[in-house]
Design a protein around this motif. Sequence first.
Motif, PDB file in Angstrom:
ATOM      1  N   UNK A 636       0.862  -1.192   0.000  1.00  0.00           N
ATOM      2  CA  UNK A 636       0.000   0.000   0.000  1.00  0.00           C
ATOM      3  C   UNK A 636       0.891   1.232   0.000  1.00  0.00           C
ATOM      4  N   UNK A 637       0.344   2.330  -0.481  1.00  0.00           N
ATOM      5  CA  UNK A 637       1.112   3.586  -0.505  1.00  0.00           C
ATOM      6  C   UNK A 637       1.522   3.950   0.919  1.00  0.00           C
ATOM      7  N   UNK A 638       2.704   4.552   1.088  1.00  0.00           N
ATOM      8  CA  UNK A 638       3.095   4.962   2.434  1.00  0.00           C
ATOM      9  C   UNK A 638       2.101   5.970   3.013  1.00  0.00           C
ATOM     10  N   UNK A 639       1.910   5.859   4.325  1.00  0.00           N
ATOM     11  CA  UNK A 639       0.985   6.791   4.987  1.00  0.00           C
ATOM     12  C   UNK A 639       1.684   8.122   5.207  1.00  0.00           C
ATOM     13  N   UNK A 640       0.880   9.109   5.531  1.00  0.00           N
ATOM     14  CA  UNK A 640       1.437  10.427   5.820  1.00  0.00           C
ATOM     15  C   UNK A 640       2.447  10.319   6.965  1.00  0.00           C
ATOM     16  N   UNK A 641       3.621  10.830   6.767  1.00  0.00           N
ATOM     17  CA  UNK A 641       4.637  10.824   7.826  1.00  0.00           C
ATOM     18  C   UNK A 641       5.493   9.568   7.862  1.00  0.00           C
ATOM     19  N   UNK A 642       5.086   8.535   7.112  1.00  0.00           N
ATOM     20  CA  UNK A 642       5.857   7.284   7.124  1.00  0.00           C
ATOM     21  C   UNK A 642       7.154   7.472   6.332  1.00  0.00           C
ATOM     22  N   UNK A 643       8.270   7.178   6.975  1.00  0.00           N
ATOM     23  CA  UNK A 643       9.560   7.346   6.279  1.00  0.00           C
ATOM     24  C   UNK A 643       9.781   6.191   5.298  1.00  0.00           C
ATOM     25  N   UNK A 644      10.190   6.547   4.123  1.00  0.00           N
ATOM     26  CA  UNK A 644      10.413   5.533   3.091  1.00  0.00           C
ATOM     27  C   UNK A 644      11.822   5.708   2.522  1.00  0.00           C
ATOM     28  N   UNK A 645      12.555   4.610   2.443  1.00  0.00           N
ATOM     29  CA  UNK A 645      13.903   4.672   1.863  1.00  0.00           C
ATOM     30  C   UNK A 645      13.801   4.889   0.356  1.00  0.00           C
ATOM     31  N   UNK A 646      14.773   5.593  -0.150  1.00  0.00           N
ATOM     32  CA  UNK A 646      14.758   5.881  -1.594  1.00  0.00           C
ATOM     33  C   UNK A 646      16.046   5.363  -2.237  1.00  0.00           C
ATOM     34  N   UNK A 647      15.848   4.632  -3.344  1.00  0.00           N
ATOM     35  CA  UNK A 647      17.005   4.258  -4.160  1.00  0.00           C
ATOM     36  C   UNK A 647      16.965   5.164  -5.394  1.00  0.00           C
ATOM     37  N   UNK A 648      17.981   5.986  -5.537  1.00  0.00           N
ATOM     38  CA  UNK A 648      18.021   6.900  -6.676  1.00  0.00           C
ATOM     39  C   UNK A 648      18.759   6.204  -7.812  1.00  0.00           C
ATOM     40  N   UNK A 649      18.029   5.830  -8.846  1.00  0.00           N
ATOM     41  CA  UNK A 649      18.668   5.182 -10.001  1.00  0.00           C
ATOM     42  C   UNK A 649      19.099   6.255 -10.994  1.00  0.00           C
ATOM     43  N   UNK A 650      20.317   6.112 -11.426  1.00  0.00           N
ATOM     44  CA  UNK A 650      20.896   7.141 -12.289  1.00  0.00           C
ATOM     45  C   UNK A 650      21.393   6.497 -13.590  1.00  0.00           C
ATOM     46  N   UNK A 651      21.033   7.117 -14.712  1.00  0.00           N
ATOM     47  CA  UNK A 651      21.322   6.532 -16.031  1.00  0.00           C
ATOM     48  C   UNK A 651      22.231   7.429 -16.861  1.00  0.00           C
ATOM     49  N   UNK A 652      23.144   6.810 -17.591  1.00  0.00           N
ATOM     50  CA  UNK A 652      23.954   7.531 -18.575  1.00  0.00           C
ATOM     51  C   UNK A 652      25.139   8.240 -17.963  1.00  0.00           C
ATOM     52  N   UNK A 653      25.595   9.284 -18.661  1.00  0.00           N
ATOM     53  CA  UNK A 653      26.823   9.987 -18.262  1.00  0.00           C
ATOM     54  C   UNK A 653      26.600  11.429 -17.840  1.00  0.00           C
ATOM     55  N   UNK A 654      25.584  12.044 -18.414  1.00  0.00           N
ATOM     56  CA  UNK A 654      25.350  13.463 -18.108  1.00  0.00           C
ATOM     57  C   UNK A 654      25.067  13.612 -16.621  1.00  0.00           C
ATOM     58  N   UNK A 655      25.494  14.728 -15.995  1.00  0.00           N
ATOM     59  CA  UNK A 655      25.127  14.942 -14.598  1.00  0.00           C
ATOM     60  C   UNK A 655      23.603  14.888 -14.455  1.00  0.00           C
ATOM     61  N   UNK A 656      23.139  14.192 -13.440  1.00  0.00           N
ATOM     62  CA  UNK A 656      21.692  14.033 -13.256  1.00  0.00           C
ATOM     63  C   UNK A 656      21.152  15.020 -12.237  1.00  0.00           C
ATOM     64  N   UNK A 657      20.021  15.617 -12.583  1.00  0.00           N
ATOM     65  CA  UNK A 657      19.370  16.553 -11.657  1.00  0.00           C
ATOM     66  C   UNK A 657      17.907  16.197 -11.555  1.00  0.00           C
ATOM     67  N   UNK A 658      17.388  16.303 -10.348  1.00  0.00           N
ATOM     68  CA  UNK A 658      15.998  15.908 -10.167  1.00  0.00           C
ATOM     69  C   UNK A 658      15.413  16.659  -8.984  1.00  0.00           C
ATOM     70  N   UNK A 659      14.118  16.938  -9.061  1.00  0.00           N
ATOM     71  CA  UNK A 659      13.417  17.532  -7.915  1.00  0.00           C
ATOM     72  C   UNK A 659      12.458  16.493  -7.375  1.00  0.00           C
ATOM     73  N   UNK A 660      12.744  16.029  -6.179  1.00  0.00           N
ATOM     74  CA  UNK A 660      11.885  15.013  -5.543  1.00  0.00           C
ATOM     75  C   UNK A 660      10.842  15.739  -4.707  1.00  0.00           C
ATOM     76  N   UNK A 661       9.586  15.484  -5.025  1.00  0.00           N
ATOM     77  CA  UNK A 661       8.511  16.195  -4.315  1.00  0.00           C
ATOM     78  C   UNK A 661       8.103  15.439  -3.065  1.00  0.00           C
ATOM     79  N   UNK A 662       7.820  16.180  -2.020  1.00  0.00           N
ATOM     80  CA  UNK A 662       7.365  15.558  -0.775  1.00  0.00           C
ATOM     81  C   UNK A 662       6.360  16.464  -0.077  1.00  0.00           C
ATOM     82  N   UNK A 663       5.303  15.847   0.399  1.00  0.00           N
ATOM     83  CA  UNK A 663       4.347  16.546   1.267  1.00  0.00           C
ATOM     84  C   UNK A 663       3.641  15.463   2.070  1.00  0.00           C
ATOM     85  N   UNK A 664       2.520  15.806   2.740  1.00  0.00           N
ATOM     86  CA  UNK A 664       1.882  14.775   3.583  1.00  0.00           C
ATOM     87  C   UNK A 664       1.154  13.718   2.764  1.00  0.00           C
TER      88      UNK A 664
END
Length: 714
Positions: A636-664
Amino acid sequence: MKILKRFLLFCLVFISTEILKAQSITWTEVEPGIWKGVIGKPEEFDLLKVAGAQPYHAGLQQMPKAIFPLAQSEITGRVQDGKTYLRFPLEKKEQIFGFGLNFQTVFQRGKVLTLHVDNYAGKDNGRTHGPTPFYVSSNGYGIFINSARYINVYAGTAVRRDSKIDPEVKDRNLDKTWSSHPYSDGVEMLIPAAGVEIYVFAGPTTLDAIRRYNLLNGGGCLPPRWGLGFTQRMQRLTDAHGVAAEAQAFEEKGYPLDFIGLEPGWQSKSYPCTFEWDKTRFPDPKILVQDMLKKNIRLNLWTNPYVSPAAPVYKDILPYSGSHTVWNGIVPDISMPEARKIFFGELEKGKIDIGISGYKMDEVDGGDNYLWPDVAVFPSGHDAEQMRQTYGLMMQRYTAEIYHQRNQRTFGLVRASNGGGSSFPYVIYNDYYDHRDFITALVNSGFAGVLWTPEVRSSKTGEEWLRRFQSNVFSPMAMINAWASGTKPWSFPEVAEQVKIMANLRMQMMPYWYSAFAKYHFEGIPPFRAMYLEEGFNTDVKAENKKQSLEENPYEEAVTKEVKDQYMAGEYLLVAPMFAGQTSRKVILPKGKWYDFYTGKYAGDGEVINVEPGLDKIPVYVKDGGVIPMMPVMLHAPKSGQKVDIEVRYYGDKPGNYSLYDDDGETFDYEKGNYSFRKIAVQKVNGKIKGSITPAAKGKPDNVGKVIFKAMTM
Ligand code: GAL
């Protein structure tokens, strides 16, 4: 006599020239890069007002400054006999996209359409579930007609006498190049109203024009986190025991499940509907909802709006109903506050207020043989045509408002929408079931400010089941709609394991999906969209490879044809579904390096590749520098406030940039700034991966646990 003849001839020429003359339009910049033009006297009941669309100013302010994207003098119109005629210029090489949720075609130039809310009947003629009167051009601008009318569109088909480009008259007898479709340099429209508002959206890119349109609508919807998990719709006569058993089966078998949909049988009567629980099948709905919520599973209710004489609200709503019935149920005039109070009050009472998470609002589209006819009258005075064009919008708006007032997000289904509806948390579905056309609809949904699910219902073979499931996982709503078939994810034992892997992948990708939707909301970028909106697709490559002939350059040939069987999902992914019977397919990779999603292996650059992924995989590619945040498999989707580990998968050679969104993940507190976009940066230094993520803003929700970085391309 001669003089009289001359005078008459003069009059004729004068009149015919006057007919060709049209009024120019005055434009006002209403938001950065968005201009409004008014012609005649626009109607009060227009799409933006009906939808209650409020521009998302902060998002619009972030867009680049722009100048009016067309020659203003070339946009003309006139009002005659209560109708508005409009004309917009088209250049020779321009392609146009949009005009709503089309299922078979992406290129709209050369089409004659009547934009009309309807149940899709197998032909792209403008009659569809979301016939948004909005189109965008490959030249990087967009046009929106803010009218709740059936609109006739001649999208580059009509040729005027006074066309800027001298029409080339050809002799069919002897000239082989004669064409039945001579070149047209305009989009013309006929709106059956004595005036209309027109919106022009600047680019510079086509995607920017779409972004401005979505932001004018309030920004795209942001579903709750649970909305992006998996949903199963039950067979129509299921009872409370069936629901509990279903939830248990999913859990025991280890398939993810976030919400269950109840189909017509939850109501004591349907078609027409009573909107009350059936006491035999659901003796205690409140307990059921609570028990399910304890398991982190929500319930969604099917309904159509047609009121049965047996419904508790029938008598009260009768005075506020239309002249005609649908399946012998009365049609509430929900454009009236009196009707809304009764009708939406009923959807709230004993349903939303006991914890029902959302609705599936059916049959608000058509077809003509069962819906109210265009001769119907409604007590508000809005005519049948206006009601047809907006009923789905109103159902979305007023149910969404109930949830908004409760500070609780919803994510549901609807079978009709229209312009102005980008911010509504609803996904369109239908009864049509062509897998390929379902994907084309997904491609087109991004041009129309709507969401679409290629739902899975049944299949002839395990192969088809898996193929449909795979593409459904890469869509706004991952769902089996078993209302008739009673199917489950494991219904085809030969592919049950592969289906589970895909369902799990959907869950693992939740941080990616959630951030894609946040970008839809805050930046107006459609989470699912056409290849034509991707930088490096078509034009650049074409220019570069100009010298090569078509035979030597299959890429040019591929991109100048309609590409309607592959699409972009979120920032970095290119999805190329496989269809039953296929063992290989062509994938067109835009310019820039692309990598295999599963292995990180280099796949190609601005070329057409042939792939044989096997039955287990749906081909998915990641852009160079792509960052895909993944979470562990969860049921099930994580509940509000539940900490979830993140594996950041990165592809290719160019420097990778990303904005990870978080709210309740559940409330509207993000509207008050209670969210963060956390910046992820990844690169390879001396062959080793180096990654970082900024902390959550102070005092803002923080659901991110441990973060690890994984280089997929070695
Ligand atoms: C259809 C709808 C189906 C299902 C069915 C129930 O119109 O598209 O998904 O809900 O009604 O009667």
